[in-house]
Design an enzyme around this catalytic site. Structure first.
Site, PDB file in Angstrom:
ATOM      1  N   GLU A  11       0.817  -1.223   0.000  1.00  0.00           N
ATOM      2  CA  GLU A  11       0.000   0.000   0.000  1.00  0.00           C
ATOM      3  C   GLU A  11       0.841   1.259   0.000  1.00  0.00           C
ATOM      4  O   GLU A  11       0.563   2.206  -0.722  1.00  0.00           O
ATOM      5  CB  GLU A  11      -0.913   0.068   1.238  1.00  0.00           C
ATOM      6  CG  GLU A  11      -2.158  -0.782   1.180  1.00  0.00           C
ATOM      7  CD  GLU A  11      -1.843  -2.208   1.479  1.00  0.00           C
ATOM      8  OE1 GLU A  11      -0.700  -2.459   1.878  1.00  0.00           O
ATOM      9  OE2 GLU A  11      -2.715  -3.056   1.303  1.00  0.00           O
TER      10      GLU A  11
ATOM     11  N   HIS B 293     -10.776  -4.978  10.128  1.00  0.00           N
ATOM     12  CA  HIS B 293     -11.415  -4.721   8.843  1.00  0.00           C
ATOM     13  C   HIS B 293     -12.677  -3.899   9.001  1.00  0.00           C
ATOM     14  O   HIS B 293     -13.489  -3.827   8.097  1.00  0.00           O
ATOM     15  CB  HIS B 293     -11.755  -6.053   8.154  1.00  0.00           C
ATOM     16  CG  HIS B 293     -10.536  -6.779   7.716  1.00  0.00           C
ATOM     17  ND1 HIS B 293      -9.693  -7.407   8.583  1.00  0.00           N
ATOM     18  CD2 HIS B 293      -9.996  -6.963   6.492  1.00  0.00           C
ATOM     19  CE1 HIS B 293      -8.689  -7.954   7.919  1.00  0.00           C
ATOM     20  NE2 HIS B 293      -8.851  -7.696   6.650  1.00  0.00           N
TER      21      HIS B 293
END
Lengths: 393, 307
Positions: free
Chosen positions: B43, B112
């Site tokens: 990322e 998450h």
């Protein structure tokens, strides 16, 4: 160094050169474009690739321009040192003296359409890309005439029209940006490359490996240049890296170790790298170089290394001295002429500083300009047909 | 992407897989692998790559498979994306769109189910928008792509399945504008993203009880649309903020401060802010429900506010 005669090519390493080996002077004018072949101080070491040859072609004009430019850069950094001590430059100031050969050699091998991105030791690279002394000093002193209008400072020099993308403070963050530049070059099918420069300290960052993986995966024309000055701020490379062979870190990506104090070695390596990157994807160049100053102006530079080491490198490997000996050996100029060039550099730098001091501080309104681009977003249109506009308090 | 060749997408599994929530389905077949780039799981670096590409003039859309993963790219988003336009004195613009699903889903676990609007809101130089309906998702996405500023577009995991009839034609919504969902007289309820639906559910109950709430979907999280919000407060004099963000330092906290600063004289009661609890989202279904604001809590809050 021996002259390249038409009959024979006697190439000796620089350290054994002596002026008594020449029988007569051959005056070259500095505009002469005859080729001189110079040998690099040490051979290149390659990793997963065939290193280029040690012989580099150059011309008297190039030699003199190298000397002039390096003298200017050296002068600029020394002047920045004294400006910092007189508190005209504040904050962080990372000086590049000792490493000038890297940016000079690189510029000689590439065009202004090839992109360069580097970390915070960016003053000389900015100059090499075509930045002026006035823009440099004004930016360092936070004035309006600076290249970033005084809002960036020492670590944020940019020059968009010369494809110089800065100027970054966070160690290692510029390498993924550099791969992004290479990505854009590939996207647009350009014939140019990107040089993403970083130091031996940054070489241990994870994002470098991530970026290298992606660059190799998509064959991006990215050249990662590690300017190894052997110290990451105060930590010597052997204390920070298990394997300080930074050019080998690419594993499947080829690498080249270059003597970064020899401008011609750098030029040869960058030329080789550009050809390679355009065909085969990324390559790592490790420039073995040295900085005389400490990491930044707040670091004396002598707590983690001895003064003998610094003066030893200065005596034996200084890039400007090497060029001086070369020029004198080839009789391209006299000692006095070279001293005159250095004096001229000093004069230019002093003039630029005086001009920069006259430039005003940025206006108060500049605090809020350039936060966003031309105000905010877009006017709404379409199925809604509403044209409400939000205003800030 | 059809309109402007500089627009490209990059993210994990956006290409051949079609996107983990099928947002980019079909694009790779149409535009090729370089324009819809499947990145490795890096990322920090691919966000950096997108920003570097944007510096040269491309307009990348960077997808975080889940907003929580963008924490790894925080350095690039904060220092490079937000600040480069300023520190270069205006030389470079960064027209990126950073988007991805966030928010509490159905028992996805703590890591998450993060709400990161609060972490990004202080970064100078970026804009933040949250979409909530298919209609405003299309308009805001188009606006974000066309904007020359870096925009973070917050989507919500549970809202991807919504179906709505929307116009086929091109339309662009204003990135800084809030949406009036239900005009009313008694109380202003400010919300965004999934909580809009909880609020509308609560609104039905409130209407039955005789209240007339005005519901505004603020959409623009940075900057706040204080024009629309202010007009509403001047009318109703009572404010309730319902959000899914964390209580501490969240969007609601900033909004409360902004409203108090600007519209204090118009308030008849202190501003109430309902946010999700300051806990990592638990896995157990019942606990997860209690983490976010539920319609009965909204009804109770309005009743208290209007007393």
């Amino acid at each position: 160094m021996a002259l390249a005669r038409r009959s024979s090519n006697l190439l000796k390493p620089l350290s054994t050169a002596s002026s008594s080996s020449f029988l007569h002077r051959r005056p070259f004018s500095t505009d002469d474009t005859t080729t001189i072949t110079v040998e690099t101080s040490v051979p290149f070491t390659g990793h997963n690739c065939e290193p280029p040859s040690r012989s580099v072609d150059t011309t008297p004009k190039e030699l003199m321009s190298f000397f002039t430019d390096m003298a200017l850069m050296r002068r600029m950094e020394i002047a920045a040192d004294s400006l910092y001590k007189s508190k005209l430059i504040r904050g962080f100031c990372h000086l590049y003296d000792g490493q000038e050969a890297v940016c000079i050699g690189m510029e000689a091998a590439i065009t202004k359409k090839d992109c360069i991105i580097t970390a915070y030791r960016d003053h000389c690279i900015f100059l090499g890309r075509g930045g002026t002394l006035l823009e440099s000093f004004a930016e360092l002193m936070g004035r309006q005439a600076g290249c970033s209008r005084g809002k960036g400072g020492s670590m944020h020099f940019y020059k968009k029209d010369a494809c110089f993308f800065g100027g970054h403070g966070i160690v290692g963050a510029q390498v993924p940006l550099g791969c992004g530049l290479a990505f854009a070059q590939k996207y647009r099918k350009e014939d140019h490359v990107t040089f993403a420069m970083y130091g031996d300290g940054a070489a241990n960052q994870g994002q470098l490996f991530e970026a290298l993986n992606m660059a190799a995966l998509w064959d991006l024309p990215a050249i990662l240049v590690c300017e190894n000055n052997h110290y990451g701020m105060g930590t010597a490379e052997w204390r920070a890296a298990k394997s300080p062979a930074y050019y080998k870190r690419g594993d499947y990506v080829p690498g080249l170790k270059v003597d970064g104090m020899d401008a011609f070695a750098v030029k040869q390596a960058c030329k080789f790298a550009k050809e390679h990157a355009l065909k085969n994807g990324p390559i790592i160049l490790e420039m073995d170089t040295y900085r005389y100053h400490g990491h930044s102006m707040s670091d004396p530079g002598s707590t983690y290394r001895t003064r003998d080491e610094i003066s030893g490198v200065r005596q034996e490997r200084d890039p400007i001295e090497r060029l001086r000996k070369l020029i004198l050996a080839h009789d391209l100029a006299t000692e006095k002429e070279l001293k005159d060039i250095e004096k001229q550099a000093r004069k230019e730098v002093d003039e630029a500083i005086a001009q920069a001091k006259e430039s005003p501080m940025p206006d108060e309104s500049e605090l809020f300009t350039n936060v966003y681009r031309k105000g905010f977003g877009v006017e709404s249109f379409g199925a809604d047909r509403k044209e409400l506009r939000a205003t800030l308090p | 992407m059809e309109r402007d060749v500089r627009v490209c997408v990059m993210g994990e599994d956006v290409g051949h897989y079609g996107g983990s929530y099928k947002v980019t389905k079909g694009l790779a077949e149409k535009y090729g692998d370089l324009r819809v780039l499947d990145t490795p799981i890096a990322e920090n670096s691919f966000t950096g790559m997108g920003i570097g590409a944007a510096m040269t003039g491309l307009r990348p859309i960077i997808e975080g498979m889940n907003m929580g993963f963008l924490l790894l790219a925080f350095n690039q988003i904060s220092n490079n994306c937000g600040m480069l336009h300023y520190t270069s004195g205006g030389q470079f613009k960064i027209p990126v769109v950073i988007r991805g699903p966030g928010g509490v889903g159905r028992q996805l676990g703590a890591e998450h189910s993060q709400r990161l609007e609060s972490y990004f809101q202080s970064i100078p130089g970026i804009q933040m928008v949250a979409c909530s309906t298919p209609y405003n998702a299309k308009g805001l996405m188009k606006a974000a792509i066309r904007s020359d500023n870096p925009v973070i577009l917050f989507e919500h995991v549970l809202l991807y399945n919504l179906k709505e009839r929307i116009p086929d034609e091109e339309y662009v919504l204003n990135l800084e504008e809030a949406e009036m969902v239900r005009p009313g007289e008694h109380v202003t309820i400010l919300t965004y993203s999934r909580m809009r639906y909880h609020v509308m559910q609560a609104a039905k109950t409130l209407v039955n009880k005789g209240y007339d709430p005005e519901v505004i979907d603020i959409r623009s999280l940075k900057p706040f649309d204080l024009y629309t919000i202010g007009n509403s407060i001047k009318k109703t004099h009572r404010v309730l903020i319902v959000e899914e963000c964390m209580r501490t330092g969240g969007i609601g906290a900033s909004l409360t401060a902004a409203i108090t600063e600007n519209f204090h004289d118009y308030l008849d009661a202190p501003i109430m802010c309902l946010s999700s609890q300051d806990v990592p989202t638990p896995y157990a279904g019942t606990l997860e429900e209690w983490t976010v604001v539920q319609p009965p809590q909204i009804v109770a809050a309005v009743e208290q506010l209007c007393r």
